[in-house]
Write a protein that holds these residues in place. Structure first.
Motif, PDB file in Angstrom:
ATOM      1  N   GLN A 453       1.079  -0.511   2.618  1.00 42.65           N
ATOM      2  CA  GLN A 453       1.665   0.418   3.597  1.00 42.65           C
ATOM      3  C   GLN A 453       2.982   0.996   3.087  1.00 42.65           C
ATOM      4  O   GLN A 453       3.293   2.164   3.340  1.00 42.65           O
ATOM      5  N   LYS A 454       3.730   0.175   2.340  1.00 46.17           N
ATOM      6  CA  LYS A 454       5.000   0.653   1.788  1.00 46.17           C
ATOM      7  C   LYS A 454       4.779   1.759   0.767  1.00 46.17           C
ATOM      8  O   LYS A 454       5.513   2.742   0.719  1.00 46.17           O
ATOM      9  N   VAL A 455       3.714   1.597  -0.046  1.00 46.26           N
ATOM     10  CA  VAL A 455       3.391   2.620  -1.042  1.00 46.26           C
ATOM     11  C   VAL A 455       2.920   3.905  -0.356  1.00 46.26           C
ATOM     12  O   VAL A 455       3.188   5.012  -0.834  1.00 46.26           O
ATOM     13  N   LEU A 456       2.240   3.752   0.788  1.00 50.76           N
ATOM     14  CA  LEU A 456       1.670   4.906   1.482  1.00 50.76           C
ATOM     15  C   LEU A 456       2.652   5.619   2.401  1.00 50.76           C
ATOM     16  O   LEU A 456       2.420   6.784   2.766  1.00 50.76           O
ATOM     17  N   GLU A 457       3.749   4.968   2.779  1.00 50.87           N
ATOM     18  CA  GLU A 457       4.581   5.472   3.871  1.00 50.87           C
ATOM     19  C   GLU A 457       5.225   6.830   3.578  1.00 50.87           C
ATOM     20  O   GLU A 457       5.480   7.609   4.500  1.00 50.87           O
ATOM     21  N   ASP A 458       5.471   7.141   2.327  1.00 52.33           N
ATOM     22  CA  ASP A 458       6.120   8.416   2.008  1.00 52.33           C
ATOM     23  C   ASP A 458       5.123   9.543   1.746  1.00 52.33           C
ATOM     24  O   ASP A 458       5.527  10.677   1.444  1.00 52.33           O
ATOM     25  N   LEU A 508      -3.159   1.454  -6.691  1.00 50.84           N
ATOM     26  CA  LEU A 508      -3.338   2.043  -8.012  1.00 50.84           C
ATOM     27  C   LEU A 508      -3.581   3.547  -7.915  1.00 50.84           C
ATOM     28  O   LEU A 508      -3.089   4.324  -8.744  1.00 50.84           O
ATOM     29  N   SER A 509      -4.345   3.967  -6.909  1.00 53.47           N
ATOM     30  CA  SER A 509      -4.618   5.393  -6.724  1.00 53.47           C
ATOM     31  C   SER A 509      -3.347   6.153  -6.372  1.00 53.47           C
ATOM     32  O   SER A 509      -3.140   7.292  -6.830  1.00 53.47           O
ATOM     33  N   MET A 510      -2.482   5.531  -5.571  1.00 52.79           N
ATOM     34  CA  MET A 510      -1.245   6.199  -5.180  1.00 52.79           C
ATOM     35  C   MET A 510      -0.268   6.308  -6.340  1.00 52.79           C
ATOM     36  O   MET A 510       0.427   7.314  -6.496  1.00 52.79           O
ATOM     37  N   VAL A 511      -0.212   5.295  -7.184  1.00 49.62           N
ATOM     38  CA  VAL A 511       0.775   5.259  -8.271  1.00 49.62           C
ATOM     39  C   VAL A 511       0.299   6.017  -9.508  1.00 49.62           C
ATOM     40  O   VAL A 511       1.072   6.756 -10.137  1.00 49.62           O
ATOM     41  N   TYR A 512      -0.997   5.857  -9.854  1.00 49.08           N
ATOM     42  CA  TYR A 512      -1.492   6.405 -11.116  1.00 49.08           C
ATOM     43  C   TYR A 512      -2.415   7.616 -10.944  1.00 49.08           C
ATOM     44  O   TYR A 512      -2.845   8.216 -11.933  1.00 49.08           O
ATOM     45  N   GLY A 513      -2.740   7.972  -9.716  1.00 45.52           N
ATOM     46  CA  GLY A 513      -3.604   9.128  -9.493  1.00 45.52           C
ATOM     47  C   GLY A 513      -5.011   8.727  -9.073  1.00 45.52           C
ATOM     48  O   GLY A 513      -5.363   7.544  -9.013  1.00 45.52           O
ATOM     49  N   LEU A 514      -5.818   9.737  -8.786  1.00 40.98           N
ATOM     50  CA  LEU A 514      -7.151   9.518  -8.231  1.00 40.98           C
ATOM     51  C   LEU A 514      -8.217   9.468  -9.326  1.00 40.98           C
ATOM     52  O   LEU A 514      -8.139  10.178 -10.325  1.00 40.98           O
ATOM     53  N   CYS A 515      -9.228   8.628  -9.096  1.00 40.23           N
ATOM     54  CA  CYS A 515     -10.414   8.581  -9.953  1.00 40.23           C
ATOM     55  C   CYS A 515     -11.642   8.515  -9.050  1.00 40.23           C
ATOM     56  O   CYS A 515     -11.520   8.566  -7.821  1.00 40.23           O
ATOM     57  N   GLY A 516     -12.822   8.380  -9.640  1.00 38.59           N
ATOM     58  CA  GLY A 516     -14.053   8.416  -8.863  1.00 38.59           C
ATOM     59  C   GLY A 516     -14.158   7.330  -7.814  1.00 38.59           C
ATOM     60  O   GLY A 516     -14.821   7.503  -6.781  1.00 38.59           O
ATOM     61  N   GLU A 517     -13.493   6.183  -8.041  1.00 37.89           N
ATOM     62  CA  GLU A 517     -13.572   5.069  -7.090  1.00 37.89           C
ATOM     63  C   GLU A 517     -12.547   5.179  -5.959  1.00 37.89           C
ATOM     64  O   GLU A 517     -12.616   4.424  -4.984  1.00 37.89           O
ATOM     65  N   SER A 518     -11.592   6.103  -6.076  1.00 36.35           N
ATOM     66  CA  SER A 518     -10.513   6.204  -5.082  1.00 36.35           C
ATOM     67  C   SER A 518     -10.997   6.579  -3.681  1.00 36.35           C
ATOM     68  O   SER A 518     -10.530   5.996  -2.690  1.00 36.35           O
ATOM     69  N   PRO A 519     -11.897   7.561  -3.528  1.00 33.67           N
ATOM     70  CA  PRO A 519     -12.313   7.927  -2.165  1.00 33.67           C
ATOM     71  C   PRO A 519     -12.859   6.748  -1.359  1.00 33.67           C
ATOM     72  O   PRO A 519     -12.479   6.557  -0.195  1.00 33.67           O
TER      73      PRO A 519
END
Length: 737
Positions: A453-458, A508-519
């Motif tokens: 939640q901390k990574v997502l809050e911003d 990992l998706s928030m920090v390093y970007g999206l990949c096929g498994e992110s959705p």
């Protein structure tokens, strides 16, 4: 298979169901005629089987033509006749066998009369001689008449203005045993170059394109000549037909006769190798042809060279063909033609030996692991294991083992060994640099949630779509294995680990970007927020509004990647999130649409899960039980055909519930009848199924006013979950309704 074949079969079924329904409304039946079933290959056999057994396909008359006694008929062709008998015995279809024999003497006379343009009364003496020599075979009659013309036993009289014949000469003519002998005799009378051209063309199949013919030559000591020059002579003789783009045999018996001139097995292998080598030369040269034409040339080259593989002795030639097999196999995988891919990989690997692990490591490793992957896809785990062990044992780096691990993990999960899969995944992740706490408790889950939640809050939920793509290959690899860990841990009822895995994937998706498994990770995160977790060990604060929004965001993200990612995200969203905010009735149609998309994509597990949930929600919504039971029965058969045993085990519980509700069981509150028996489930220690069955029994006891019984079943479910499922709660959708 899998892949393209399932998509094709599904698309054909939907098309024919729609067409048959429209034709039936017009007051007639749809008629489908398929000829030459004796030449059916495996894929054709599967498609015909699906059409014959499709209970949703009604108002259809299926006609099939099958000829016996042909040398080049397939085993699949004979299996079709066996299948028809089994289906007829099981009263699944109504069928009639119509045996068509050769024509009788009168019909032969009419055929002869029409061929020579004379009234039947005058041709009777001629047809009486022709009939015993042909046994009434129409093709044989035509070919014999042509031979008589060639031999000048049947000639056109200019003075009489009609055809005349020498009856005594015809009677003295030797009798051919069959059509094949007549064709061989006719071909043998041609020049040696034309005969060679015909044998080469027969090896190419019933039809060969002019572009392929243009690449082949007749090899002679005094100089090579184009194959097409001599095929024109075959056309003049009536043995072949020429179209704008191809040559084709006038009859399969003619092709069979030409091919039979290569009487020895080595002669046939040598001819195919000759063709393959000539095509190989063309394949290595720059060509203006389209990529698809180049691909077709590759397949044709490899097919012919493999049919002459026993004659290849030089080591360099073997390596060259092995590399071509690898190319053809990988191209087949891209086309979702997995059985063909396996055939190519096996052929390529068979050309190498143990020393090639040293001499040609990359080629040997690629072919071996590719074989293992295709064996797994084909469901042949026994053949897959030694290939994986061989590849793992010879791999010289950790990176070379990655493909082996992925295949091994998938096979363990598919064979109900998810805990073994989890162990391997954790070991691989540790090598990549991703670790989990050795001991976990509810506090660990809450810590993981708070960190996420901390990574997502911003980042507002609507801004997730603006995240960049993941560039770090190591992190992308970690996401791939984390996704497998999430699935395997869920199957193993290790739900604390499941929650921690989802949280890690989101971070990992928030920090390093999206990949096929992110959705899928964001959709699962939304599910955890909506449901509050799936066991007593990972209860989180319910936030249905935010969980629903993350689910929708994950659905939107999936559109950036492979269509299968969108399918998997839809399965999670409509199966586990949507009903928190939308009426359950509104979820059924999207699930059915996702089922169709999954079938078209060849994603059988997602299709099976969608069909299961759609029927389950239909049950809870009060749909007509008799209609629902009929559809469930069809779906159970389909799940069995596609070997989706896990989903099948859940679907039969739903079916038994419907049987109970319609009065087809002794005790309407207990799931014990023709579909499933809860006592058997307990004896087999299938605790997740027992837990689900108990949920149904609670609901049915309540519906039938047996409240004490409902309480007992609720206690039994709680006891089962606590003792055997680590506190897992199979959320009762009776409550959600």
């Amino acid at each position: 298979g899998a892949g393209a074949q399932f998509r094709l079969r599904f698309a054909v079924r939907v098309f024919l169901q729609t067409l048959a329904s429209w034709v039936f409304e017009c007051g007639t039946a749809l008629t489908i005629f398929i000829d030459d079933l004796q030449f059916a290959d495996h894929n054709s056999h599967d498609l015909v089987t699906v059409l014959l057994t499709d209970t949703a396909l009604s108002g259809v008359l299926f006609l099939g033509g099958y000829r016996t006694g042909l040398e080049n008929s397939t085993s699949m062709g004979s299996e079709l006749t066996i299948l028809l008998g089994l289906l007829r015995d099981a009263e699944m279809i109504q069928s009639t066998d119509i045996h068509i024999s050769n024509i009788d003497k009168n019909c032969v006379n009419i055929l002869v009369a029409e061929s020579v343009g004379i009234i039947p009364r005058l041709t009777r003496p001629l047809s009486d001689v022709i009939f015993p020599r042909t046994n009434g075979n129409p093709l044989f009659v035509r070919q014999l008449l042509q031979s008589l013309v060639t031999e000048q036993r049947l000639v056109y009289s200019v003075s009489l203005r009609r055809w005349t014949w020498d009856l005594e000469s015809i009677q003295r003519r030797p009798i051919d045993n069959n059509v094949l002998a007549l064709m061989i005799d006719k071909i043998n009378k041609l020049s040696s170059e034309v005969r060679l051209a015909l044998t080469m063309a027969s090896a190419l199949g019933f039809q060969c394109s002019k572009s392929t013919v243009g690449l082949l030559e007749i090899v002679r000591e005094e100089g090579n000549l184009a194959l097409s020059d001599f095929l024109d002579a075959a056309v003049d003789e009536g043995l072949m037909d020429e179209t704008k783009s191809s040559y084709r045999w006038t009859h399969d018996r003619v092709q069979e006769a030409a091919y039979s001139l290569l009487s020895q097995k080595d002669e046939r292998a040598a001819m195919h190798l000759l063709i393959g080598l000539q095509l190989r030369r063309a394949l290595s040269q720059p060509s203006p042809t389209s990529p698809s034409s180049a691909d077709d040339l590759l397949f044709l080259t490899v097919d012919h060279m493999c049919r002459g593989i026993t004659l290849i002795q030089a080591y360099d030639d073997k390596i060259d063909l092995a590399m071509l097999c690898l190319r053809a196999g990988k191209l087949s995988v891209l086309r979702s033609s997995f059985p063909s891919a396996l055939m190519y990989f096996k052929a390529g690997r068979g050309l190498l030996d143990e020393d090639d692990w040293t001499r040609n490591y990359d080629l040997m490793h690629d072919l071996t692991i590719s074989c293992a992957e295709m064996e797994y896809t084909a469901g042949d785990i026994a053949s897959m294991k030694p290939l994986l062990n061989d590849s793992l044992g010879h791999s010289i780096s950790f990176d070379d083992k990655i493909r082996c691990y992925i295949t091994l993990i998938s096979s363990l999960s598919a064979n109900d060994k998810p805990k073994d899969a989890v162990k391997i995944i954790l070991e691989v992740l540790e090598r990549i640099g991703v670790t989990f706490p050795s001991t976990v408790d509810p506090a660990t889950v809450l810590d993981g949630l708070q960190e996420t939640q901390k990574v997502l809050e911003d980042t507002p939920i609507d801004s997730l779509k603006s995240l960049p793509e993941m560039k770090d290959k190591q992190k992308a690899l970690a996401m791939r294995f984390l996704n497998k860990l999430h699935v395997s841990s869920y199957m193993a009822s290790m739900h604390i680990l499941t929650a921690l895995t989802v949280f890690r994937m989101v971070r990992l998706s928030m920090v390093y970007g999206l990949c096929g498994e992110s959705p899928s990770a964001f959709v699962w995160y939304g599910y955890f927020l909506c449901s509050g977790g799936a066991s007593k060990g990972c209860v989180v604060h319910h936030d249905i509004e935010e969980g629903y929004r993350y689910g929708k965001a994950g659905m939107a993200l999936a559109k950036r990647f492979d269509p299968r990612q969108s399918i998997r995200a839809s399965v999670i969203f409509y199966g586990s999130i949507a009903f928190y905010k939308e009426p359950l009735q509104a979820v059924i149609e999207p699930l059915e649409a996702t089922y169709e998309a999954s079938m078209m994509a060849g994603d059988l597990y997602s299709a099976a899960f969608c069909s299961f949930l759609a029927f389950q929600y239909s049950l809870f919504c009060g749909k007509n039980l008799e209609d629902l039971l009929r559809k469930m029965t069809k779906n159970i058969r389909s799940l069995g055909e596609h070997k989706q045993t896990s989903i099948l085990a859940h679907q039969v519980i739903d079916a038994q519930c419907v049987l109970n509700l319609t009065g087809r069981s002794e005790d309407p509150t207990k799931l014990k009848g023709e579909s499933v028996d809860i006592d058997v489930l307990e004896a087999k220690r299938l605790w997740r199924l027992v837990s689900l069955a108990c949920s149904y029994q609670v609901g049915m006891s309540y519906l039938f006013g047996k409240y004490e019984m409902a309480l007992q079943y609720a206690e039994k479910k709680k006891d089962t979950d606590e003792k055997h499922l680590h506190g897992f709660r199979e959320f009762s959708r009776w409550v959600r309704c």
